[in-house]
Write an enzyme that holds these catalytic residues in place. Structure first.
Site, mmCIF file in Angstrom:
data_model
loop_
_atom_site.group_PDB
_atom_site.id
_atom_site.type_symbol
_atom_site.label_atom_id
_atom_site.label_comp_id
_atom_site.label_asym_id
_atom_site.label_seq_id
_atom_site.Cartn_x
_atom_site.Cartn_y
_atom_site.Cartn_z
ATOM 1 N N LYS A 164 1.033 -1.736 -0.200
ATOM 2 C CA LYS A 164 -0.532 -0.052 0.238
ATOM 3 C C LYS A 164 0.534 0.946 -0.154
ATOM 4 O O LYS A 164 2.320 1.441 0.871
ATOM 5 C CB LYS A 164 -1.105 -0.078 1.295
ATOM 6 C CG LYS A 164 -2.235 1.322 1.651
ATOM 7 C CD LYS A 164 -2.560 1.145 2.911
ATOM 8 C CE LYS A 164 -3.714 2.121 2.760
ATOM 9 N NZ LYS A 164 -4.463 2.258 4.345
ATOM 10 N N ARG A 214 -13.172 -4.546 11.622
ATOM 11 C CA ARG A 214 -11.983 -3.563 11.344
ATOM 12 C C ARG A 214 -11.030 -2.971 13.286
ATOM 13 O O ARG A 214 -10.228 -3.132 13.381
ATOM 14 C CB ARG A 214 -11.851 -2.520 10.433
ATOM 15 C CG ARG A 214 -10.196 -1.904 10.433
ATOM 16 C CD ARG A 214 -9.227 -0.774 8.647
ATOM 17 N NE ARG A 214 -8.395 -0.971 8.783
ATOM 18 C CZ ARG A 214 -7.515 0.605 9.065
ATOM 19 N NH1 ARG A 214 -8.187 0.838 9.800
ATOM 20 N NH2 ARG A 214 -6.729 -0.417 9.097
ATOM 21 N N TYR A 246 -7.003 4.209 21.059
ATOM 22 C CA TYR A 246 -7.558 3.299 21.643
ATOM 23 C C TYR A 246 -6.249 3.130 22.877
ATOM 24 O O TYR A 246 -6.432 1.704 23.223
ATOM 25 C CB TYR A 246 -7.029 2.029 20.607
ATOM 26 C CG TYR A 246 -7.928 1.805 19.593
ATOM 27 C CD1 TYR A 246 -9.735 1.811 19.962
ATOM 28 C CD2 TYR A 246 -7.827 2.951 18.520
ATOM 29 C CE1 TYR A 246 -10.174 1.327 18.834
ATOM 30 C CE2 TYR A 246 -8.860 2.817 17.226
ATOM 31 C CZ TYR A 246 -10.080 2.294 17.813
ATOM 32 O OH TYR A 246 -11.078 2.738 17.016
#
Length: 248
Positions: A164, A214, A246
């Site tokens: 990517k 995800r 998170y």
């Protein structure tokens, strides 16, 4: 050194992030993460003078983060402060005392949102189920799935190669996943489909969105002990900014 210069070096935080990063042999991903932490550090001192008390206030401002995140940020800052001192940009060396672990495993505040998906691991019977597994097992989004080739899955070494934006990352393949999908023969046909097609097929299988699935991948990696930088690498992210929430 003139007194005015000493006062300036002692009280003003010089922005030399680029020089600091250039002095290190960091990967581009790591550079991005340090840039994020140090930019926030500079933002804190935008209207403050650099003093020992100011650094204590900065340390206190990190209290809403997890112990692991606090340790990371303090470590990054201390390395930067040492660089500034050695470069002559600070008249004295400042160091923030590292926070101490409690000795107990920190409670993950996101645990209440952790979900199991036993229906994902039933015998494979739909394209949507395959998509759900790709997202849950590897944290892929639709655009990354569209770039996949079946040859990217190495069943001998149990790894998936994802490319990517010029970055290549290697993700482990769990046996639980391999057992259900290894026999697929026309995966490249699915990967070539449009984003809308993938969305519809996933929706046919589960009401849970690709974003929510995800996120469950992210929670699983945190539960397994991955650091914020390791997780960013697994997801192919260039900064940790979207992951900070998170780790608080």
């Amino acid at each position: 050194m003139p007194l005015c210069m000493i006062l300036q070096n002692t009280m003003t935080l010089a922005n030399e992030i680029e020089g600091f990063l250039a002095s290190k042999h960091f990967s581009e991903n790591t550079k991005s993460n340090y840039t994020y932490d140090l930019t926030n550090f500079h933002a804190f001192f935008k209207n403050r003078k650099l003093t020992a008390n100011g650094l204590e206030l900065y340390k206190s401002s990190l209290g809403n983060h997890s112990i692991a995140a606090q340790k990371r940020k303090i470590s990054s800052t201390n390395q930067y402060l040492l660089y500034l001192y050695n470069a002559g940009s600070l008249e004295r060396f400042y160091k923030i005392q590292q926070v101490q672990s409690t000795g107990k495993k920190e409670e993950n505040r996101l645990n209440p949102y952790f979900k199991e998906f036993p229906e994902f691991y039933l015998p494979l019977n739909s394209l949507g189920q395959f998509l759900a597994l790709l997202i849950l097992e590897f944290g892929l989004n639709f655009s990354e799935i569209q770039q996949l080739k079946w040859k990217n899955f190495d069943w001998n070494f149990k790894i998936l190669t994802v490319e990517k934006n010029g970055m290549k990352r290697i993700l482990p393949i769990r046996e639980k996943f391999a057992l259900r999908v290894k026999g697929i023969t026309n995966a490249d046909e699915l990967f070539s489909k449009s984003r809308q097609f993938l969305y519809i097929e996933l929706k046919k299988f589960t009401p849970i969105s690709s974003k929510e699935i995800r996120e469950q991948y992210i929670l699983r990696q945190i539960r397994s002990g991955k650091t914020i930088y390791e997780l960013a690498g697994l997801l192919g992210l260039t900064t940790v900014v979207t992951l900070e929430k998170y780790y608080r």
